[in-house]
Design a protein around this motif. Sequence first.
Motif, short mmCIF file in Angstrom:
data_model
loop_
_atom_site.label_atom_id
_atom_site.label_comp_id
_atom_site.label_asym_id
_atom_site.label_seq_id
_atom_site.Cartn_x
_atom_site.Cartn_y
_atom_site.Cartn_z
N ASN A 1 1.05 -1.39 0.20
CA ASN A 1 -0.24 -0.01 -0.01
C ASN A 1 0.40 1.23 -0.11
OD1 ASN A 1 -2.96 0.86 1.04
ND2 ASN A 1 -1.55 1.91 1.99
N SER A 2 1.87 1.62 0.82
CA SER A 2 3.06 2.46 1.13
C SER A 2 3.94 2.61 -0.12
CB SER A 2 3.48 2.67 2.56
OG SER A 2 4.36 1.51 1.74
N GLN A 3 4.24 1.72 -0.30
CA GLN A 3 5.02 2.39 -2.16
C GLN A 3 3.91 1.88 -2.76
OE1 GLN A 3 7.68 -1.81 -2.09
NE2 GLN A 3 8.95 -1.11 -0.09
N LEU A 4 2.99 1.61 -3.49
CA LEU A 4 2.07 2.10 -4.61
C LEU A 4 1.66 3.43 -4.06
CD1 LEU A 4 0.37 -1.03 -5.67
CD2 LEU A 4 1.81 -0.35 -6.42
N LYS A 5 1.61 3.88 -3.40
CA LYS A 5 0.94 5.59 -2.95
C LYS A 5 2.10 6.40 -3.34
CE LYS A 5 -1.33 7.89 1.01
NZ LYS A 5 -0.22 8.94 0.88
N ALA A 6 3.56 5.59 -2.86
CA ALA A 6 4.70 6.81 -3.34
C ALA A 6 4.49 6.63 -4.59
CB ALA A 6 6.08 6.26 -2.77
N TRP A 7 4.57 5.60 -5.73
CA TRP A 7 4.91 5.39 -7.00
C TRP A 7 3.94 5.83 -7.84
CZ3 TRP A 7 3.83 4.31 -11.78
CH2 TRP A 7 3.90 3.65 -12.42
N VAL A 8 2.80 5.91 -7.21
CA VAL A 8 1.90 7.17 -7.77
C VAL A 8 2.51 8.31 -7.74
CG1 VAL A 8 -0.67 7.94 -7.95
CG2 VAL A 8 0.24 5.24 -7.78
N GLU A 9 2.14 8.79 -6.51
CA GLU A 9 2.74 10.41 -6.43
C GLU A 9 3.74 11.06 -6.84
OE1 GLU A 9 3.13 10.06 -1.85
OE2 GLU A 9 1.12 10.76 -1.87
N GLN A 10 4.61 10.32 -7.22
CA GLN A 10 6.04 10.40 -7.46
C GLN A 10 5.63 10.66 -9.36
OE1 GLN A 10 9.13 8.18 -7.20
NE2 GLN A 10 8.71 6.22 -8.46
N TYR A 11 4.98 9.70 -9.85
CA TYR A 11 4.69 9.60 -11.43
C TYR A 11 4.05 10.73 -11.66
CZ TYR A 11 2.41 8.28 -16.71
OH TYR A 11 1.85 8.27 -16.89
N LYS A 12 3.01 11.93 -10.99
CA LYS A 12 2.04 12.05 -11.19
C LYS A 12 2.68 13.64 -10.68
CE LYS A 12 -2.54 10.63 -9.75
NZ LYS A 12 -3.08 10.22 -8.42
N ASP A 13 4.34 13.96 -10.46
CA ASP A 13 5.16 15.27 -10.20
C ASP A 13 5.73 15.02 -11.28
OD1 ASP A 13 6.76 17.31 -9.89
OD2 ASP A 13 7.71 15.36 -8.12
N GLU A 14 4.77 15.59 -12.54
CA GLU A 14 5.85 15.83 -13.90
C GLU A 14 7.23 16.41 -13.82
OE1 GLU A 14 4.83 19.77 -15.68
OE2 GLU A 14 3.69 20.11 -13.91
N ASN A 15 8.14 17.17 -12.32
CA ASN A 15 9.34 17.49 -12.28
C ASN A 15 9.80 16.59 -12.23
OD1 ASN A 15 8.84 20.63 -12.18
ND2 ASN A 15 8.33 20.43 -9.94
N PHE A 16 9.24 14.69 -11.83
CA PHE A 16 9.89 13.71 -11.65
C PHE A 16 9.50 13.09 -12.99
CE2 PHE A 16 10.14 9.42 -11.01
CZ PHE A 16 11.60 9.33 -10.22
N SER A 17 8.29 13.18 -13.36
CA SER A 17 7.55 12.68 -14.50
C SER A 17 7.12 13.09 -15.31
CB SER A 17 6.24 11.39 -13.76
OG SER A 17 5.94 10.94 -14.54
N PRO A 18 8.05 14.11 -16.71
CA PRO A 18 7.29 14.49 -17.39
C PRO A 18 6.21 13.69 -18.57
CG PRO A 18 9.41 14.54 -18.14
CD PRO A 18 9.18 13.85 -16.08
#
Length: 376
Positions: A110-127
């Motif tokens: 749960n915690s790792q998938l939540k963090a993965w989605v958050e970084q994916y949505k961060d366009e500075n990390f994931s354009p």
Amino acid sequence: MKALLFLSLLSISLISCNNSNSTPSRTTHIKQEELVKPPQDSIIYSFVFTGCNRVDRGDQQNTAATNASSANVYVLKRIFEEVSAMERKPELFFFLGDLVYAESTLDLLNSQLKAWVEQYKDENFSPISTSGIELVAVPGNHEMLSWADHNVSGHDEWPLKGATQVWMQYMAPYMPKDRVSITGQDSEVNQMTFSFTRENVAFVVMNTDTYNPPTAQNPWGLEGQIPTQWIISQVEKYKKDASIDHVFVLGHKPYYVSGTTQTGHEGLPEGPVLWPALNQADVVAMLSAHYHDYQRMQPGDKGTYQIIAGNGGSSGPAAFFGYTIINIMSSGKVELKAKGFKKGEPYYQAVPENPSLVQDSTLLTNTKNANPYKNF
């Protein structure tokens, strides 16, 4: 007067005859060339796939390697940046499992998938998240199984009850809204096996570790389970569809690894049933990850390919980290390009000095491939 008229008509006639036998004008010549010029082959649809990006168990607390997502952050960010910067962007990006490490408890998943989605949505990390490229996420064994020692020889991964629900909570937005899903009494556990179409291409996506409950014969359940007959029926349906020219089957675990069939933890127990059906239906390729390497195989030197793109950033034998591109051409050809960069030492080290290069390139022909790829 009549003689003069006759001479005038004769002169006009001779001029016309001479003109008809003369060299065509430049304009006429260009038009004739255009008529015989073959049409230019162009990409009508393109997609990218990779898998296996999570760090090792001992590196989950290593801030140089990862963050709360347990992803190899340098490699993941670089792949997202490169794909989103492509001159001709792909329409679709498949992430073929093992996005996170998890593989112990539902809380960790749960915690790792939540963090993965958050970084994916961060366009500075994931354009790529704002690029318009469609993301389709596929679960792997690290999302679907738990690690436990049950004193079973050679085996330590088992179905994790509740993993399906956690996956759907975070990753359902990264599954096609127009997908065809399994219905009936097994629909809940099979939510991550589905099919969909784009342009003249059909995709059948498998959860290669579908949950199955413990039984008297298998007190901890079985790994590597898939809804085989449903998958085969979808493949056969697309084969009969006149609007579909190319079919791909995708799932985390492959059937062939290093040229050898695998029915244990490395592959698919149902492979002996599934693979002949894929060949019979002229499926272009099974696209997989799981084994931490890039491999392209065409078993029997004809028919369906097994392509492993488990070189997304996890430690292992891969010589390069990267992603694979498949272009569907207007001519009907299917073009493959595997692109990547030499990995660092350790595997999570940033290596901006290592350029991303085309590591493999070929046309996926149904007949024997003229350009085999061998790294095993």
